[in-house]
Design a protein around this motif. Structure first.
Motif, short mmCIF file in Angstrom:
data_model
loop_
_atom_site.label_atom_id
_atom_site.label_comp_id
_atom_site.label_asym_id
_atom_site.label_seq_id
_atom_site.Cartn_x
_atom_site.Cartn_y
_atom_site.Cartn_z
N LEU A 1 0.81 -1.22 0.00
CA LEU A 1 0.00 0.00 0.00
C LEU A 1 0.85 1.27 0.00
O LEU A 1 0.31 2.38 -0.01
N VAL B 1 -6.46 -2.15 4.23
CA VAL B 1 -6.62 -1.52 2.91
C VAL B 1 -7.56 -0.32 3.05
O VAL B 1 -7.27 0.77 2.55
N HIS C 1 -5.83 2.69 4.71
CA HIS C 1 -4.77 3.37 3.97
C HIS C 1 -5.15 3.81 2.56
O HIS C 1 -4.32 4.42 1.88
N THR C 2 -6.38 3.54 2.13
CA THR C 2 -6.76 3.93 0.77
C THR C 2 -7.96 4.87 0.72
O THR C 2 -8.34 5.31 -0.34
#
Length: 165
Positions: free
Chosen positions: A116, A153, A156-157
């Protein structure tokens, strides 16, 4: 070999990790279970306020030291969504807790964060037994690991302007 009770406690850890993320924190959750299989305490990550020692595993080690006898701690298990960091591994060992069962390993988390593009943290992601060699450790648990991966995920996205929930 993990049994249904182990998996139930680990599912609760994933729920606590989800609660942490929904509250704006990093997705980690843990449950302290005594030798009879009773959940005695639980917590989730609380580092968003700036104190990066507020890991649930560290809080449960403190709780165990204050509320359980040395004999009770020696029979207890800490279930957790992610393998203990070195700080939490040391706390677990110092208070005499017996067993750790985790969903995702430090190696898995490190790979997910690398994928990531998340910079490495200030502490080496050592496995529990590199810090506390006497601790009984079980994990990862593949049937739940993808749920934990999805939480990281999501953390962090997502758009930083929106809440984690």
């Amino acid at each position: 070999m993990l049994n249904e009770a182990d998996l139930a406690h680990l599912r609760r850890c994933v729920e606590l990790a989800t609660e942490a993320l929904d509250a704006g924190d990093e997705p980690f959750g843990s449950v302290l279970v005594d030798a009879e299989g009773n959940a005695r305490a639980e917590d989730r990550n609380r580092v968003a306020g700036g104190d990066h020692t507020r890991h649930p595993e560290f809080e449960l080690a403190r709780w165990a030291a204050a509320h359980m006898t040395p004999e009770e701690r020696a029979g207890a298990t800490v279930y957790t969504s992610g393998e203990h960091c070195p700080m939490c591994s040391a706390a677990h060992a110092w208070v005499g807790l017996a067993r750790i069962v985790y969903v995702a390993s430090s190696a898995q988390l490190t790979q997910w964060l690398t994928d990531l593009g998340v910079p490495a943290g200030p502490v080496a992601p050592l496995p529990v037994n590199a810090v506390a060699p006497q601790i009984i450790v079980e994990g990862p648990v593949p049937e739940l690991a993808e749920e934990v991966h999805a939480l990281h995920v999501r953390l962090h996205t997502q758009d930083p302007a929106t809440p984690h929930g």
